[in-house]
Design a protein around this motif. Structure first.
Motif, PDB file in Angstrom:
ATOM      1  N   PHE A  45       0.828  -1.206   0.000  1.00 29.59           N
ATOM      2  CA  PHE A  45       0.000   0.000   0.000  1.00 29.59           C
ATOM      3  C   PHE A  45       0.865   1.262   0.000  1.00 29.59           C
ATOM      4  N   LEU A  46       1.973   1.224   0.741  1.00 32.03           N
ATOM      5  CA  LEU A  46       2.842   2.398   0.884  1.00 32.03           C
ATOM      6  C   LEU A  46       3.843   2.546  -0.251  1.00 32.03           C
ATOM      7  N   LEU A  47       3.788   1.628  -1.201  1.00 31.87           N
ATOM      8  CA  LEU A  47       4.807   1.509  -2.234  1.00 31.87           C
ATOM      9  C   LEU A  47       5.160   2.827  -2.916  1.00 31.87           C
ATOM     10  N   LYS A  48       4.158   3.558  -3.363  1.00 32.34           N
ATOM     11  CA  LYS A  48       4.418   4.788  -4.107  1.00 32.34           C
ATOM     12  C   LYS A  48       4.082   6.043  -3.308  1.00 32.34           C
ATOM     13  N   LYS A  49       3.947   5.874  -1.977  1.00 32.23           N
ATOM     14  CA  LYS A  49       3.690   7.018  -1.116  1.00 32.23           C
ATOM     15  C   LYS A  49       5.026   7.630  -0.682  1.00 32.23           C
ATOM     16  N   ASP A  50       5.050   8.933  -0.532  1.00 32.35           N
ATOM     17  CA  ASP A  50       6.270   9.651  -0.176  1.00 32.35           C
ATOM     18  C   ASP A  50       6.303   9.890   1.335  1.00 32.35           C
ATOM     19  N   PRO A  51       7.214   9.245   2.067  1.00 29.61           N
ATOM     20  CA  PRO A  51       7.249   9.400   3.529  1.00 29.61           C
ATOM     21  C   PRO A  51       7.682  10.784   3.985  1.00 29.61           C
ATOM     22  N   SER A  52       8.207  11.594   3.062  1.00 29.11           N
ATOM     23  CA  SER A  52       8.572  12.965   3.429  1.00 29.11           C
ATOM     24  C   SER A  52       7.346  13.878   3.427  1.00 29.11           C
ATOM     25  N   GLN A  53       6.182  13.320   3.039  1.00 27.33           N
ATOM     26  CA  GLN A  53       4.923  14.051   3.083  1.00 27.33           C
ATOM     27  C   GLN A  53       4.155  13.644   4.352  1.00 27.33           C
ATOM     28  N   PRO A  54       3.289  14.523   4.861  1.00 26.02           N
ATOM     29  CA  PRO A  54       2.592  14.241   6.120  1.00 26.02           C
ATOM     30  C   PRO A  54       1.421  13.286   5.975  1.00 26.02           C
ATOM     31  N   GLY A  80      -8.062   3.728  16.158  1.00 28.40           N
ATOM     32  CA  GLY A  80      -6.885   2.988  16.617  1.00 28.40           C
ATOM     33  C   GLY A  80      -7.038   1.484  16.542  1.00 28.40           C
ATOM     34  N   LYS A  81      -8.268   0.973  16.615  1.00 28.50           N
ATOM     35  CA  LYS A  81      -8.463  -0.479  16.585  1.00 28.50           C
ATOM     36  C   LYS A  81      -7.953  -1.091  15.285  1.00 28.50           C
ATOM     37  N   GLY A  82      -8.019  -0.337  14.197  1.00 28.14           N
ATOM     38  CA  GLY A  82      -7.566  -0.857  12.912  1.00 28.14           C
ATOM     39  C   GLY A  82      -6.090  -0.621  12.647  1.00 28.14           C
ATOM     40  N   GLY A  83      -5.415   0.061  13.567  1.00 24.04           N
ATOM     41  CA  GLY A  83      -3.995   0.392  13.367  1.00 24.04           C
ATOM     42  C   GLY A  83      -3.837   1.787  12.786  1.00 24.04           C
ATOM     43  N   ILE A  84      -2.730   2.424  13.118  1.00 25.24           N
ATOM     44  CA  ILE A  84      -2.457   3.793  12.693  1.00 25.24           C
ATOM     45  C   ILE A  84      -1.086   3.858  12.035  1.00 25.24           C
ATOM     46  N   VAL A  85      -1.013   4.479  10.867  1.00 27.18           N
ATOM     47  CA  VAL A  85       0.261   4.597  10.143  1.00 27.18           C
ATOM     48  C   VAL A  85       0.637   6.072  10.008  1.00 27.18           C
ATOM     49  N   LEU A  86       1.838   6.394  10.436  1.00 29.83           N
ATOM     50  CA  LEU A  86       2.379   7.735  10.268  1.00 29.83           C
ATOM     51  C   LEU A  86       3.637   7.675   9.407  1.00 29.83           C
ATOM     52  N   SER A  87       3.773   8.639   8.499  1.00 26.84           N
ATOM     53  CA  SER A  87       5.033   8.789   7.773  1.00 26.84           C
ATOM     54  C   SER A  87       6.043   9.425   8.713  1.00 26.84           C
ATOM     55  N   VAL A  88       7.312   9.384   8.352  1.00 23.02           N
ATOM     56  CA  VAL A  88       8.336   9.985   9.203  1.00 23.02           C
ATOM     57  C   VAL A  88       8.126  11.490   9.326  1.00 23.02           C
ATOM     58  N   GLU A  89       7.573  12.134   8.292  1.00 20.37           N
ATOM     59  CA  GLU A  89       7.294  13.569   8.375  1.00 20.37           C
ATOM     60  C   GLU A  89       6.152  13.840   9.355  1.00 20.37           C
ATOM     61  N   SER A  90       5.129  13.013   9.346  1.00 21.37           N
ATOM     62  CA  SER A  90       4.038  13.165  10.313  1.00 21.37           C
ATOM     63  C   SER A  90       4.550  12.984  11.732  1.00 21.37           C
ATOM     64  N   LEU A  91       5.419  11.992  11.908  1.00 23.63           N
ATOM     65  CA  LEU A  91       5.970  11.742  13.240  1.00 23.63           C
ATOM     66  C   LEU A  91       6.849  12.906  13.694  1.00 23.63           C
ATOM     67  N   ARG A  92       7.567  13.495  12.764  1.00 25.84           N
ATOM     68  CA  ARG A  92       8.394  14.654  13.100  1.00 25.84           C
ATOM     69  C   ARG A  92       7.513  15.804  13.588  1.00 25.84           C
ATOM     70  N   ARG A  93       6.433  16.063  12.873  1.00 22.12           N
ATOM     71  CA  ARG A  93       5.522  17.141  13.266  1.00 22.12           C
ATOM     72  C   ARG A  93       4.850  16.829  14.599  1.00 22.12           C
ATOM     73  N   LEU A  94       4.496  15.565  14.801  1.00 24.21           N
ATOM     74  CA  LEU A  94       3.860  15.176  16.049  1.00 24.21           C
ATOM     75  C   LEU A  94       4.813  15.356  17.224  1.00 24.21           C
ATOM     76  N   GLY A 130      -1.125  20.301  10.564  1.00 23.81           N
ATOM     77  CA  GLY A 130      -1.453  20.149   9.143  1.00 23.81           C
ATOM     78  C   GLY A 130      -1.463  18.710   8.679  1.00 23.81           C
ATOM     79  N   VAL A 131      -1.554  17.759   9.624  1.00 21.59           N
ATOM     80  CA  VAL A 131      -1.632  16.336   9.283  1.00 21.59           C
ATOM     81  C   VAL A 131      -3.053  15.865   9.582  1.00 21.59           C
ATOM     82  N   PHE A 132      -3.724  15.326   8.564  1.00 23.01           N
ATOM     83  CA  PHE A 132      -5.122  14.940   8.705  1.00 23.01           C
ATOM     84  C   PHE A 132      -5.322  13.447   8.445  1.00 23.01           C
ATOM     85  N   ALA A 133      -6.394  12.905   9.000  1.00 26.44           N
ATOM     86  CA  ALA A 133      -6.719  11.492   8.819  1.00 26.44           C
ATOM     87  C   ALA A 133      -7.125  11.220   7.373  1.00 26.44           C
ATOM     88  N   GLU A 134      -6.534  10.197   6.776  1.00 30.19           N
ATOM     89  CA  GLU A 134      -6.844   9.807   5.400  1.00 30.19           C
ATOM     90  C   GLU A 134      -7.269   8.337   5.390  1.00 30.19           C
TER      91      GLU A 134
END
Length: 314
Positions: free
Chosen positions: A157-166, A183-197, A231-235
């Motif tokens: 799923f993450l194959l073509k996603k850019d982790p430098s984006q939030p 949270g029951k289904g699991g939560i995925v953050l990119s490294v940029e989202s984690l940096r902002r968090l 500026g990071v929203f649930a998708e």
């Protein structure tokens, strides 16, 4: 006198309700006045299999190695049965998996965060994860001990996603104006989202540890509020056909629902072929899932997957 007393009590109750509503709205409607406030909910889809097949072999190999996932599993001593099942099953397929426990438990290795508050546990786990692994991993997957995950499908799923984006993805829900990842289904953050968090976690006004509400919000909603300030929203994550891939229920429950709503198409009505998570599983069900996902193969069928995501050695 009785009438005056009754009117007084009604005023107290109405006033209390009004204060609760104002407090709730003040917490949910955050980020006002920023450009991120105009965000529109997105449905992020997995790559189309045909697109992946068109890649050269070199590109496939490079992509297969580039998607690295760090797994965070939040546990408490009462979760020992689930803890053992997760440790023995799907977590072995993460590039690295660590258990963050409310307290030190001798029988299993874990990172003790010394609190029973699940939101505080989540905060501490994310903070430590960023400090230790921000340069080593691109994607960070958080799960509860009742969750079963197919990490290979997550990587696809993450194959073509850019982790430098939030990116902040999973199974989205809505509470008032607030959209959040369940949270029951699991939560995925990119490294940029984690940096902002990690940055907003230091701001007690925008991201309080305990909050100032009359009642306490669930931790996944608290997380959404903190991320919204950055500026990071649930998708919502879906396969290429638009089916959810992060599931907040076990397979059995989803099949029962499909039997009642799509009796002629139970399989298609139930779940995506590229499902990433299922939730609410008992420990023995995790072992059954492990058998079905990784070992059971119908004789005579061949699988020509374009990419191979191998678990770490051992």
């Amino acid at each position: 006198m009785i009438s005056e007393s009754s009117s007084f009590m009604k005023g107290v109750v109405l006033g209390g309700v009004f204060c609760m509503l104002v407090t709730l709205l003040g917490h949910i409607k955050v980020g006002h006045g920023t450009k991120a406030h105009n965000h529109e909910h997105h449905h992020i889809q997995a790559p189309n299999k045909e697109d992946v097949l068109n890649l050269s072999e070199g590109e496939r190999m490079e992509l297969s190695k580039s998607v690295r996932v760090y797994c965070i599993i939040l546990v408490k001593p009462k979760d020992l049965g689930h803890w053992a099942a997760v440790k023995e099953t799907w977590s072995k397929h993460c590039d690295k998996a660590e258990f963050y426990s409310s307290e030190n438990v001798k029988v299993f290795d874990s990172v003790a965060v010394n609190t029973n508050d699940i939101w505080v546990m989540m905060r501490k786990a994310y903070k430590m994860t960023y400090e230790r692994y921000k340069d080593e991993f691109s994607w960070f997957f958080l799960a509860y001990p009742t969750t079963f995950a197919i990490i290979e499908n997550l990587k696809y799923f993450l194959l073509k996603k850019d982790p430098s984006q939030p990116f902040y993805i999973g199974h989205t829900m809505k509470s008032g104006d607030l959209e959040y990842v369940d949270g029951k289904g699991g939560i995925v953050l990119s490294v940029e989202s984690l940096r902002r968090l990690s940055r907003v976690l230091e701001d007690s006004d925008k991201c309080p540890e305990q909050g100032s509400m009359i009642w306490k919000l669930d931790e996944d909603k608290q997380l959404a509020i903190c991320l919204k300030y950055t500026g990071v929203f649930a998708e919502n994550a879906e396969d290429s056909e638009g089916k959810d891939v992060f599931n907040t229920k076990p397979v059995g429950a989803l099949i029962k629902e499909a039997m009642s709503t799509h009796p002629q198409q139970v399989v298609d009505g139930c779940c995506s072929d590229m499902a990433i998570t299922f939730s609410g599983l008992a420990p023995n069900h995790m072992h059954v899932m492990m058998y079905g996902v990784y070992r059971l193969r119908p004789y005579g069928h061949t699988y020509n997957d374009a990419l191979v995501f191998l678990p770490p050695a051992g």
